[in-house]
Design a protein around this motif. Sequence first.
Motif, PDB file in Angstrom:
ATOM      1  N   ALA A 124      -6.091  48.348  29.291  1.00 51.85           N
ATOM      2  CA  ALA A 124      -5.045  47.520  28.678  1.00 51.85           C
ATOM      3  C   ALA A 124      -3.725  47.659  29.434  1.00 51.85           C
ATOM      4  CB  ALA A 124      -4.857  47.902  27.215  1.00 51.85           C
ATOM      5  N   LEU A 125      -3.405  48.865  29.833  1.00 53.31           N
ATOM      6  CA  LEU A 125      -2.165  49.088  30.581  1.00 53.31           C
ATOM      7  C   LEU A 125      -2.233  48.457  31.971  1.00 53.31           C
ATOM      8  CD1 LEU A 125      -1.466  52.810  29.598  1.00 53.31           C
ATOM      9  CD2 LEU A 125      -0.564  50.725  28.554  1.00 53.31           C
ATOM     10  N   GLN A 126      -3.402  48.553  32.610  1.00 55.00           N
ATOM     11  CA  GLN A 126      -3.579  47.913  33.914  1.00 55.00           C
ATOM     12  C   GLN A 126      -3.474  46.399  33.794  1.00 55.00           C
ATOM     13  OE1 GLN A 126      -7.401  49.336  35.236  1.00 55.00           O
ATOM     14  NE2 GLN A 126      -6.732  51.476  35.266  1.00 55.00           N
ATOM     15  N   ALA A 127      -4.090  45.845  32.759  1.00 56.31           N
ATOM     16  CA  ALA A 127      -4.058  44.393  32.550  1.00 56.31           C
ATOM     17  C   ALA A 127      -2.628  43.919  32.304  1.00 56.31           C
ATOM     18  CB  ALA A 127      -4.954  44.015  31.377  1.00 56.31           C
ATOM     19  N   ASN A 128      -1.850  44.728  31.612  1.00 57.84           N
ATOM     20  CA  ASN A 128      -0.455  44.369  31.347  1.00 57.84           C
ATOM     21  C   ASN A 128       0.355  44.246  32.626  1.00 57.84           C
ATOM     22  OD1 ASN A 128       1.844  44.090  29.381  1.00 57.84           O
ATOM     23  ND2 ASN A 128       2.534  45.917  30.474  1.00 57.84           N
ATOM     24  N   ALA A 129      -0.052  44.989  33.645  1.00 51.46           N
ATOM     25  CA  ALA A 129       0.673  44.981  34.920  1.00 51.46           C
ATOM     26  C   ALA A 129       0.045  44.066  35.966  1.00 51.46           C
ATOM     27  CB  ALA A 129       0.745  46.405  35.469  1.00 51.46           C
ATOM     28  N   ASP A 130      -1.028  43.369  35.596  1.00 56.30           N
ATOM     29  CA  ASP A 130      -1.775  42.538  36.539  1.00 56.30           C
ATOM     30  C   ASP A 130      -1.450  41.055  36.314  1.00 56.30           C
ATOM     31  OD1 ASP A 130      -3.594  41.173  38.082  1.00 56.30           O
ATOM     32  OD2 ASP A 130      -5.382  42.091  37.189  1.00 56.30           O
ATOM     33  N   PRO A 131      -0.756  40.413  37.256  1.00 59.75           N
ATOM     34  CA  PRO A 131      -0.382  39.000  37.082  1.00 59.75           C
ATOM     35  C   PRO A 131      -1.566  38.060  36.868  1.00 59.75           C
ATOM     36  CG  PRO A 131       0.833  39.983  38.896  1.00 59.75           C
ATOM     37  CD  PRO A 131      -0.224  40.971  38.505  1.00 59.75           C
ATOM     38  N   SER A 132      -2.757  38.469  37.265  1.00 57.12           N
ATOM     39  CA  SER A 132      -3.927  37.601  37.098  1.00 57.12           C
ATOM     40  C   SER A 132      -4.589  37.761  35.726  1.00 57.12           C
ATOM     41  CB  SER A 132      -4.966  37.891  38.184  1.00 57.12           C
ATOM     42  OG  SER A 132      -5.530  39.189  38.021  1.00 57.12           O
ATOM     43  N   SER A 133      -4.110  38.700  34.929  1.00 57.83           N
ATOM     44  CA  SER A 133      -4.722  38.975  33.634  1.00 57.83           C
ATOM     45  C   SER A 133      -4.069  38.153  32.523  1.00 57.83           C
ATOM     46  CB  SER A 133      -4.578  40.462  33.286  1.00 57.83           C
ATOM     47  OG  SER A 133      -4.974  40.711  31.950  1.00 57.83           O
ATOM     48  N   THR A 134      -4.877  37.759  31.555  1.00 60.56           N
ATOM     49  CA  THR A 134      -4.364  37.073  30.369  1.00 60.56           C
ATOM     50  C   THR A 134      -3.349  37.939  29.626  1.00 60.56           C
ATOM     51  OG1 THR A 134      -6.465  35.894  30.110  1.00 60.56           O
ATOM     52  CG2 THR A 134      -5.031  36.006  28.170  1.00 60.56           C
ATOM     53  N   LEU A 135      -3.506  39.253  29.724  1.00 58.80           N
ATOM     54  CA  LEU A 135      -2.637  40.176  28.995  1.00 58.80           C
ATOM     55  C   LEU A 135      -1.370  40.537  29.752  1.00 58.80           C
ATOM     56  CD1 LEU A 135      -5.245  42.707  27.505  1.00 58.80           C
ATOM     57  CD2 LEU A 135      -4.440  40.529  26.571  1.00 58.80           C
ATOM     58  N   TYR A 136      -1.193  39.945  30.925  1.00 60.04           N
ATOM     59  CA  TYR A 136      -0.043  40.296  31.772  1.00 60.04           C
ATOM     60  C   TYR A 136       1.277  40.159  31.016  1.00 60.04           C
ATOM     61  CZ  TYR A 136       3.322  39.987  35.636  1.00 60.04           C
ATOM     62  OH  TYR A 136       4.388  40.173  36.475  1.00 60.04           O
ATOM     63  N   GLY A 137       1.979  41.276  30.895  1.00 62.98           N
ATOM     64  CA  GLY A 137       3.284  41.287  30.257  1.00 62.98           C
ATOM     65  C   GLY A 137       3.272  41.182  28.753  1.00 62.98           C
ATOM     66  N   HIS A 138       2.087  41.259  28.134  1.00 58.67           N
ATOM     67  CA  HIS A 138       1.996  41.057  26.681  1.00 58.67           C
ATOM     68  C   HIS A 138       1.609  42.312  25.900  1.00 58.67           C
ATOM     69  CE1 HIS A 138       2.694  36.805  26.976  1.00 58.67           C
ATOM     70  NE2 HIS A 138       1.667  36.639  27.794  1.00 58.67           N
ATOM     71  N   VAL A 139       1.429  43.429  26.574  1.00 59.95           N
ATOM     72  CA  VAL A 139       1.027  44.667  25.911  1.00 59.95           C
ATOM     73  C   VAL A 139       2.253  45.513  25.603  1.00 59.95           C
ATOM     74  CG1 VAL A 139      -0.244  46.839  26.185  1.00 59.95           C
ATOM     75  CG2 VAL A 139      -1.242  44.694  27.022  1.00 59.95           C
ATOM     76  N   ASN A 140       2.393  45.903  24.354  1.00 60.17           N
ATOM     77  CA  ASN A 140       3.413  46.890  23.999  1.00 60.17           C
ATOM     78  C   ASN A 140       2.844  48.258  24.361  1.00 60.17           C
ATOM     79  OD1 ASN A 140       5.137  48.746  22.784  1.00 60.17           O
ATOM     80  ND2 ASN A 140       5.591  47.408  21.054  1.00 60.17           N
ATOM     81  N   VAL A 141       3.247  48.769  25.497  1.00 56.13           N
ATOM     82  CA  VAL A 141       2.616  49.968  26.053  1.00 56.13           C
ATOM     83  C   VAL A 141       2.930  51.231  25.263  1.00 56.13           C
ATOM     84  CG1 VAL A 141       2.594  48.960  28.363  1.00 56.13           C
ATOM     85  CG2 VAL A 141       4.539  50.369  27.650  1.00 56.13           C
ATOM     86  N   ASP A 142       3.876  51.155  24.344  1.00 53.88           N
ATOM     87  CA  ASP A 142       4.245  52.314  23.540  1.00 53.88           C
ATOM     88  C   ASP A 142       3.621  52.306  22.152  1.00 53.88           C
ATOM     89  OD1 ASP A 142       5.967  53.409  25.535  1.00 53.88           O
ATOM     90  OD2 ASP A 142       7.468  51.905  24.998  1.00 53.88           O
ATOM     91  N   LYS A 143       2.789  51.315  21.861  1.00 55.06           N
ATOM     92  CA  LYS A 143       2.184  51.190  20.533  1.00 55.06           C
ATOM     93  C   LYS A 143       0.688  50.926  20.690  1.00 55.06           C
ATOM     94  CE  LYS A 143       6.058  51.506  18.148  1.00 55.06           C
ATOM     95  NZ  LYS A 143       6.304  52.616  17.169  1.00 55.06           N
ATOM     96  N   ILE A 144      -0.099  51.995  20.622  1.00 59.11           N
ATOM     97  CA  ILE A 144      -1.538  51.891  20.868  1.00 59.11           C
ATOM     98  C   ILE A 144      -2.309  52.642  19.788  1.00 59.11           C
ATOM     99  CG2 ILE A 144      -3.418  52.419  22.475  1.00 59.11           C
ATOM    100  CD1 ILE A 144      -1.352  52.225  24.739  1.00 59.11           C
ATOM    101  N   GLY A 145      -3.287  51.970  19.202  1.00 57.54           N
ATOM    102  CA  GLY A 145      -4.143  52.587  18.200  1.00 57.54           C
ATOM    103  C   GLY A 145      -5.600  52.556  18.631  1.00 57.54           C
ATOM    104  N   ALA A 146      -6.426  53.323  17.930  1.00 53.37           N
ATOM    105  CA  ALA A 146      -7.865  53.353  18.199  1.00 53.37           C
ATOM    106  C   ALA A 146      -8.614  53.269  16.884  1.00 53.37           C
ATOM    107  CB  ALA A 146      -8.251  54.622  18.953  1.00 53.37           C
ATOM    108  N   MET A 147      -9.744  52.579  16.917  1.00 58.33           N
ATOM    109  CA  MET A 147     -10.538  52.388  15.706  1.00 58.33           C
ATOM    110  C   MET A 147     -12.004  52.235  16.094  1.00 58.33           C
ATOM    111  SD  MET A 147     -10.158  49.419  12.728  1.00 58.33           S
ATOM    112  CE  MET A 147     -10.070  48.050  13.890  1.00 58.33           C
ATOM    113  N   GLY A 148     -12.900  52.669  15.213  1.00 59.36           N
ATOM    114  CA  GLY A 148     -14.315  52.487  15.477  1.00 59.36           C
ATOM    115  C   GLY A 148     -15.137  52.729  14.232  1.00 59.36           C
ATOM    116  N   HIS A 149     -16.404  52.355  14.321  1.00 55.33           N
ATOM    117  CA  HIS A 149     -17.334  52.453  13.188  1.00 55.33           C
ATOM    118  C   HIS A 149     -18.480  53.378  13.537  1.00 55.33           C
ATOM    119  CE1 HIS A 149     -21.079  50.680  11.183  1.00 55.33           C
ATOM    120  NE2 HIS A 149     -20.433  51.310  10.214  1.00 55.33           N
TER     121      HIS A 149
END
Length: 279
Positions: A124-149
């Motif tokens: 997610a952090l790499q994608a935030n820094a990658d201009p070719s990614s849909t997530l480029y510039g859209h990740v709040n890098v200081d707010k990350i959670g984890a969840m699973g079943h």
Amino acid sequence: MKTAKKLLSLMLALVMVFALALPMASALEPDEYKAPDPYQSEGIFAVATETVKANDSKYKVYYPADMAEGDTYPVIVWANGTACFTDLYNQLLKFVTSHGYIVVADTTVMAGDGTDQAAAVEYALQANADPSSTLYGHVNVDKIGAMGHSQGGKSAVNAALLNDKIDCIISIAGASNATDTVGLKVPAFFMGGGLDGMVMPSLWVKPAYKNCSSPAVIGILKGVEHCACMFYPDKLKGYVVAWFDAFLKDDAVALDLFTNPNAGLHADSQWKDVECKNF
């Protein structure tokens, strides 16, 4: 070794198929489980998805469909249960995304050690820094959670131990050993099902909560089995959103749903054995 791993995977898959074939017993209808609004209602964001291959992993990414330049969103990394595919959790993950989150779901079906989920944070952090990614510039890098079943709940615990960028976790019917949670340093919400005969709360969920050293909440949903988050996401989705809003959006009203002994989860008749500690 490869043959042994394939045999183990097959055995676990058969166990899961058997569990899914059990009657989906429920003492209450889905609409009787309601967290307060705005957490229980659909969020304001339309949801888009894409499948991405990166770093020898495959991710299904859920994100707000109309992300404008400069808009950033907290990220939640997801881990599947044993032998379960990500699409089984579509309803829950899309609902969370509709509340203004990016969900990065690792598609592995054997996630327990947390390494794949911890790596999803880095993706997610790499994608935030990658201009070719849909997530480029859209990740709040200081707010990350984890969840699973299930096994993915165990993964969420382990991922938080492996990656200190994770700020909070939710373990849904998580198959953590009692000692797995001892070193946790982030807020953790442990959910269990009152009819769960696969990951029984008394043997897994409650000991994981008891030994957790960080701020933690436990709640057991009455009348639901192991796979409720797949088939009855309405029964838990509101509290899932509220938990992440509390810690990834600094929402004091949402936090009160978990820490106030006279309100929220504690006062909800559809939950039992609700406790919180270390807040």
